[in-house]
Motif scaffolding. Structure first.
Motif, PDB file in Angstrom:
ATOM      1  N   ARG A 164       0.873  -1.322   0.070  1.00 47.25           N
ATOM      2  CA  ARG A 164       0.048   0.015  -0.042  1.00 47.25           C
ATOM      3  C   ARG A 164       0.860   1.187   0.105  1.00 47.25           C
ATOM      4  O   ARG A 164       0.450   2.279  -0.397  1.00 47.25           O
ATOM      5  CB  ARG A 164      -0.933   0.127   1.270  1.00 47.25           C
ATOM      6  CG  ARG A 164      -1.749  -1.249   1.381  1.00 47.25           C
ATOM      7  CD  ARG A 164      -2.842  -1.115   2.402  1.00 47.25           C
ATOM      8  NE  ARG A 164      -3.640  -2.280   2.638  1.00 47.25           N
ATOM      9  CZ  ARG A 164      -4.735  -2.455   1.933  1.00 47.25           C
ATOM     10  NH1 ARG A 164      -5.154  -1.608   0.981  1.00 47.25           N
ATOM     11  NH2 ARG A 164      -5.419  -3.721   2.020  1.00 47.25           N
ATOM     12  N   LEU A 385      -5.654   9.373   2.965  1.00 43.87           N
ATOM     13  CA  LEU A 385      -5.542   7.996   3.003  1.00 43.87           C
ATOM     14  C   LEU A 385      -7.016   7.364   2.981  1.00 43.87           C
ATOM     15  O   LEU A 385      -7.786   8.052   3.275  1.00 43.87           O
ATOM     16  CB  LEU A 385      -5.095   7.500   4.387  1.00 43.87           C
ATOM     17  CG  LEU A 385      -3.598   7.789   4.778  1.00 43.87           C
ATOM     18  CD1 LEU A 385      -3.448   7.706   6.100  1.00 43.87           C
ATOM     19  CD2 LEU A 385      -2.798   6.947   3.884  1.00 43.87           C
ATOM     20  N   GLU A 389      -6.026   1.959   3.859  1.00 39.19           N
ATOM     21  CA  GLU A 389      -4.664   2.345   4.060  1.00 39.19           C
ATOM     22  C   GLU A 389      -4.568   2.857   5.649  1.00 39.19           C
ATOM     23  O   GLU A 389      -3.589   2.789   6.357  1.00 39.19           O
ATOM     24  CB  GLU A 389      -4.576   3.554   3.142  1.00 39.19           C
ATOM     25  CG  GLU A 389      -4.361   3.108   1.861  1.00 39.19           C
ATOM     26  CD  GLU A 389      -4.297   4.347   0.773  1.00 39.19           C
ATOM     27  OE1 GLU A 389      -3.833   4.006  -0.368  1.00 39.19           O
ATOM     28  OE2 GLU A 389      -4.895   5.405   1.064  1.00 39.19           O
TER      29      GLU A 389
END
Length: 457
Positions: A164, A385, A389
């Protein structure tokens, strides 16, 4: 909040905790507040508590708030690399006697201004669908050049999931690639989940552009190069239609605008800026409009309303611009804005009464930081985000009531309420700082990010 695509993408403001060696050394050339307050007695405890109070207030207002730890200071390893030998006590004593400015530099708590920590590209903008981070090399000043290695370890400890998050090395620490991080970078988009346009602002060109050299400041150095901004954009995989490179006005730099976030601030589709922010104001706005999917909302403050001197003295533009669920925005300003008549009048009559989304001004006291030249915007690194995440973040770095209370108690236990530059040589201060940071790394659950924790590992 409603400025997202669905409930997914949110902006998290990661504020830097003020370190135990917070002091006024006047190290930053071009930073008028830092230079003018050099030598004063600082209050590290008050500084850290002021920062935590701002974080808590924004958290309670519904904004997502993160925390980044301070750096290891004093940096005795840096002094040893410069030829000071012997015990810690001997190194500190020799540095104090032979090179007091070096001692002040290795004790600087400047990492609290996390707008300079890194440049961040959210996953929604990146071609590989990952969030990208590049620590700033901060090569323009010795006391900040000491930060990137630890900054990189901290970011890697928090943004740990390689599927990620993508981490890039700091750019070569040379004048040609002088990089000061997100203080010279603004992402603009209709909402946080919409693909954005990245505005990179630079002060000079290292190699020239188009065969001609651009105008340069005459009084203070330009810290960000166009070449550095371009390199970061390349690292993050951004295409031409996603970026705008704009030169900061050299007259603003000479007035004390050492970073772009001292003269403009943007969030969502709004760009709040001073008339003297950009060398080519019209060209910059046109380029942004051409690339943005949603209409740009420029909010211009003319020099007749706020002079460059007042903009720098009040840090009006070094404020946090935050999105609200109803589509309005809140501007978090330092207390100095309320103390300046022309700035406060402009906030009331031009911004709040104007045709723009800014519907609220909130005043916060960050005077300990302001005296060293850092306002609310300097104290935070913005990271967009998605929900997954945020769930993938390692460590305990998203602020809640429990973490705030524990951090406040930690500050109360370990910080002094008085620190003069001549006290930086006190070996007890070094021991106190290491003890505090070792405890903090456990509290935040980020592992061994400090050099002293890694020695012999």
């Amino acid at each position: 909040m409603s400025d997202e695509r669905g409930p997914d993408y949110r902006e998290v403001n990661f504020d830097g905790l003020v370190g135990p060696t917070h002091n006024y050394a006047g190290l930053a050339l071009g930073n008028v507040a830092s230079m003018s307050h050099g030598g004063l007695v600082a209050n590290p405890k008050e500084a850290a508590l002021q920062g935590l109070a701002k974080m808590k207030a924004l958290m309670e207002a519904g904004y997502l708030q993160g925390v980044l730890p301070p750096q290891q200071r004093p940096d005795l390893g840096a002094l040893r690399a410069l030829g000071f030998t012997g015990s810690d006590e001997r190194v500190l004593a020799r540095a104090a006697g032979e090179a007091p400015q070096l001692l002040r530099a290795v004790c600087s708590a400047s990492s609290m201004w996390t707008a300079n920590a890194a440049t961040v590209t959210p996953s929604v903008d990146a071609p590989d669908g990952r969030l990208h981070l590049t620590p700033a090399n901060l090569q323009s000043s010795f006391h900040r050049f000491l930060e990137p290695a630890t900054t990189g370890r901290v970011l890697q400890a928090i943004f740990r999931d390689e599927s990620r998050f993508a981490h890039h090395p700091a750019l070569p620490a040379t004048p040609a690639f002088s990089d000061e991080g997100a203080a010279n970078h603004t992402r603009l988009a209709g909402d946080h989940g919409e693909p954005g346009v990245h505005l990179y602002v630079y002060g000079r060109e290292a190699f020239g552009w188009g065969g001609e050299s651009s105008p340069a400041p005459k009084r203070f150095p330009a810290r960000q190069t166009r070449e550095a901004s371009q390199a970061v954009a390349r690292q993050h995989g951004l295409a031409d239609h996603q970026v705008v490179f704009a030169q900061q006005h050299p007259e603003a730099i000479d007035a004390g605008v050492f970073h772009n976030d001292v003269i403009s601030v943007g969030n969502g589709p709004v760009l709040l800026y001073h008339e003297m922010a950009f060398l080519d104001e019209a060209g910059t706005l046109e380029a942004l409009r051409e690339r943005m999917r949603s209409p740009l909302i420029p909010v211009r403050v003319p020099v007749e309303a706020v002079s460059l001197e007042d903009a720098v003295g009040s840090y009006l533009f070094n404020s946090q611009l935050l999105s609200n669920p109803d589509g309005t925005m809140t501007l978090v300003v330092p207390g100095e804005c309320q103390e300046n008549e022309s700035v406060w009048r402009t906030l009331q009559d031009h911004l709040l009464a104007g045709a723009n989304p800014i519907g609220e001004v909130v005043v916060k006291d960050v005077k300990q930081s302001m005296r060293n030249g850092g306002g609310p915007a300097c104290l935070r690194l913005r990271v967009v985000l998605g929900a997954e995440e945020r769930a993938a973040l390692a460590g305990r770095v998203l602020l809640d009531d429990a973490l705030h209370d524990e951090l406040t108690a930690w500050v109360e236990r370990h910080y002094r309420d008085r620190l003069a530059p001549e006290e930086l040589a006190d070996p007890a201060l070094a021991r106190e700082s290491l003890t505090a940071l070792d405890e903090l790394s456990r509290l935040l659950e980020i592992g061994s990010v400090y050099p002293f924790q890694r020695e012999g590992a």
